[in-house]
Write a protein that holds these residues in place. Structure first.
Motif, PDB file in Angstrom:
ATOM      1  N   MET A   1       0.848  -1.206   0.000  1.00 36.71           N
ATOM      2  CA  MET A   1       0.000   0.000   0.000  1.00 36.71           C
ATOM      3  C   MET A   1       0.875   1.244   0.000  1.00 36.71           C
ATOM      4  O   MET A   1       2.056   1.174   0.357  1.00 36.71           O
ATOM      5  CB  MET A   1      -0.909  -0.006   1.236  1.00 36.71           C
ATOM      6  CG  MET A   1      -2.015  -1.027   1.102  1.00 36.71           C
ATOM      7  SD  MET A   1      -3.425  -0.704   2.190  1.00 36.71           S
ATOM      8  CE  MET A   1      -2.752  -1.148   3.762  1.00 36.71           C
TER       9      MET A   1
ATOM     10  N   LYS B   1       0.864   5.517   1.108  1.00 36.45           N
ATOM     11  CA  LYS B   1       0.182   6.611   1.794  1.00 36.45           C
ATOM     12  C   LYS B   1       0.600   7.923   1.123  1.00 36.45           C
ATOM     13  O   LYS B   1       1.799   8.136   0.887  1.00 36.45           O
ATOM     14  CB  LYS B   1       0.568   6.628   3.268  1.00 36.45           C
ATOM     15  CG  LYS B   1      -0.309   7.539   4.118  1.00 36.45           C
ATOM     16  CD  LYS B   1      -0.104   7.252   5.601  1.00 36.45           C
ATOM     17  CE  LYS B   1      -1.261   7.777   6.430  1.00 36.45           C
ATOM     18  NZ  LYS B   1      -1.083   7.506   7.863  1.00 36.45           N
TER      19      LYS B   1
ATOM     20  N   LEU C   1      -3.801   4.268   0.044  1.00 40.80           N
ATOM     21  CA  LEU C   1      -4.220   3.654  -1.220  1.00 40.80           C
ATOM     22  C   LEU C   1      -3.723   2.210  -1.279  1.00 40.80           C
ATOM     23  O   LEU C   1      -2.648   1.906  -0.771  1.00 40.80           O
ATOM     24  CB  LEU C   1      -3.626   4.428  -2.406  1.00 40.80           C
ATOM     25  CG  LEU C   1      -4.052   5.889  -2.571  1.00 40.80           C
ATOM     26  CD1 LEU C   1      -3.175   6.585  -3.606  1.00 40.80           C
ATOM     27  CD2 LEU C   1      -5.522   5.972  -2.991  1.00 40.80           C
ATOM     28  N   LYS C   2      -4.488   1.336  -1.966  1.00 37.02           N
ATOM     29  CA  LYS C   2      -4.036  -0.053  -2.090  1.00 37.02           C
ATOM     30  C   LYS C   2      -3.011  -0.202  -3.220  1.00 37.02           C
ATOM     31  O   LYS C   2      -2.347  -1.231  -3.323  1.00 37.02           O
ATOM     32  CB  LYS C   2      -5.220  -1.001  -2.285  1.00 37.02           C
ATOM     33  CG  LYS C   2      -5.970  -0.849  -3.574  1.00 37.02           C
ATOM     34  CD  LYS C   2      -7.021  -1.951  -3.740  1.00 37.02           C
ATOM     35  CE  LYS C   2      -7.877  -1.822  -4.986  1.00 37.02           C
ATOM     36  NZ  LYS C   2      -7.508  -0.798  -5.966  1.00 37.02           N
ATOM     37  N   GLU C   3      -2.839   0.851  -4.038  1.00 32.91           N
ATOM     38  CA  GLU C   3      -1.809   0.781  -5.095  1.00 32.91           C
ATOM     39  C   GLU C   3      -0.444   0.451  -4.459  1.00 32.91           C
ATOM     40  O   GLU C   3      -0.187   0.808  -3.304  1.00 32.91           O
ATOM     41  CB  GLU C   3      -1.723   2.116  -5.819  1.00 32.91           C
ATOM     42  CG  GLU C   3      -2.735   2.301  -6.956  1.00 32.91           C
ATOM     43  CD  GLU C   3      -4.169   2.505  -6.490  1.00 32.91           C
ATOM     44  OE1 GLU C   3      -4.383   2.606  -5.268  1.00 32.91           O
ATOM     45  OE2 GLU C   3      -5.092   2.547  -7.317  1.00 32.91           O
ATOM     46  N   ASP C   4       0.429  -0.200  -5.258  1.00 36.01           N
ATOM     47  CA  ASP C   4       1.771  -0.456  -4.706  1.00 36.01           C
ATOM     48  C   ASP C   4       2.864   0.198  -5.568  1.00 36.01           C
ATOM     49  O   ASP C   4       4.046   0.054  -5.279  1.00 36.01           O
ATOM     50  CB  ASP C   4       2.024  -1.967  -4.564  1.00 36.01           C
ATOM     51  CG  ASP C   4       1.769  -2.713  -5.880  1.00 36.01           C
ATOM     52  OD1 ASP C   4       1.654  -2.026  -6.934  1.00 36.01           O
ATOM     53  OD2 ASP C   4       1.660  -3.940  -5.862  1.00 36.01           O
TER      54      ASP C   4
ATOM     55  N   TYR D   1     -11.440   4.962  -5.268  1.00 39.44           N
ATOM     56  CA  TYR D   1     -11.515   4.185  -4.033  1.00 39.44           C
ATOM     57  C   TYR D   1     -10.226   4.292  -3.215  1.00 39.44           C
ATOM     58  O   TYR D   1      -9.121   4.285  -3.783  1.00 39.44           O
ATOM     59  CB  TYR D   1     -11.845   2.729  -4.367  1.00 39.44           C
ATOM     60  CG  TYR D   1     -13.179   2.630  -5.071  1.00 39.44           C
ATOM     61  CD1 TYR D   1     -13.273   2.539  -6.450  1.00 39.44           C
ATOM     62  CD2 TYR D   1     -14.365   2.721  -4.331  1.00 39.44           C
ATOM     63  CE1 TYR D   1     -14.498   2.527  -7.096  1.00 39.44           C
ATOM     64  CE2 TYR D   1     -15.608   2.705  -4.964  1.00 39.44           C
ATOM     65  CZ  TYR D   1     -15.662   2.614  -6.334  1.00 39.44           C
ATOM     66  OH  TYR D   1     -16.882   2.612  -6.961  1.00 39.44           O
ATOM     67  N   THR D   2     -10.381   4.412  -1.905  1.00 41.03           N
ATOM     68  CA  THR D   2      -9.228   4.538  -1.007  1.00 41.03           C
ATOM     69  C   THR D   2      -9.423   3.567   0.156  1.00 41.03           C
ATOM     70  O   THR D   2     -10.531   3.114   0.413  1.00 41.03           O
ATOM     71  CB  THR D   2      -9.159   5.960  -0.417  1.00 41.03           C
ATOM     72  OG1 THR D   2     -10.297   6.148   0.460  1.00 41.03           O
ATOM     73  CG2 THR D   2      -9.191   7.034  -1.493  1.00 41.03           C
ATOM     74  N   GLU D   3      -8.320   3.278   0.869  1.00 40.79           N
ATOM     75  CA  GLU D   3      -8.407   2.448   2.075  1.00 40.79           C
ATOM     76  C   GLU D   3      -8.799   3.321   3.267  1.00 40.79           C
ATOM     77  O   GLU D   3      -9.500   2.888   4.166  1.00 40.79           O
ATOM     78  CB  GLU D   3      -7.052   1.781   2.344  1.00 40.79           C
ATOM     79  CG  GLU D   3      -6.536   0.914   1.196  1.00 40.79           C
ATOM     80  CD  GLU D   3      -7.505  -0.212   0.849  1.00 40.79           C
ATOM     81  OE1 GLU D   3      -7.971  -0.286  -0.314  1.00 40.79           O
ATOM     82  OE2 GLU D   3      -7.852  -0.990   1.764  1.00 40.79           O
TER      83      GLU D   3
END
Lengths: 82, 82
Positions: free
Chosen positions: A1, A3, A46-49, B32-34
């Motif tokens: 994830m 931030k 965010l779940k993006e990496d 979408y976000t965490e």
């Protein structure tokens, strides 16, 4: 994830009454400054990496909801969260 | 001169209704976000020219006016301005 740490501030040309009020408040406490500007700090997880993918998504969020480009500007920092 | 960039955020244990509202607003735009947390960003321009002196002054400002330590925490970055 990942931030994202977004700082949204008024453009330099825009008067900042809130900043002026805080500056005066500090002066009453004998804490003197040259200038004070107040803005929004937004932290988005965010779940993006990949940072590039996160940057694209944050820019879209700012464009569509988080920033009023008439009077505001923004900067963003990223942190990879394991 | 030195510019201080202060980010004041709610402590993790504190509910952030503003952040929740922004998260939901973004979801309506299919973004979408965490998690989303909202805080204050404060930029202070100081005539001090040593970072240690600036840090002491900023910590006092936060202690006495800028931060409510019951529910908030803060971080600060410094930039030397020629």
């Amino acid at each position: 994830m990942i931030k994202a740490y977004i700082d949204v501030t008024l453009k330099k040309s825009i008067l900042d009454p809130q900043g002026t009020a805080v500056k005066k408040g500090l002066e009453k406490l004998s804490l003197y400054t040259e200038d004070v500007r107040i803005g929004k700090h937004i932290e988005v997880l965010l779940k993006e990496d990949k940072i590039e993918a996160a940057r694209e998504k944050i820019d879209e969020m700012c464009r569509r909801l988080l920033v009023n480009f008439e009077v505001e500007t923004y900067s963003v920092r990223f942190e990879v969260i394991e």
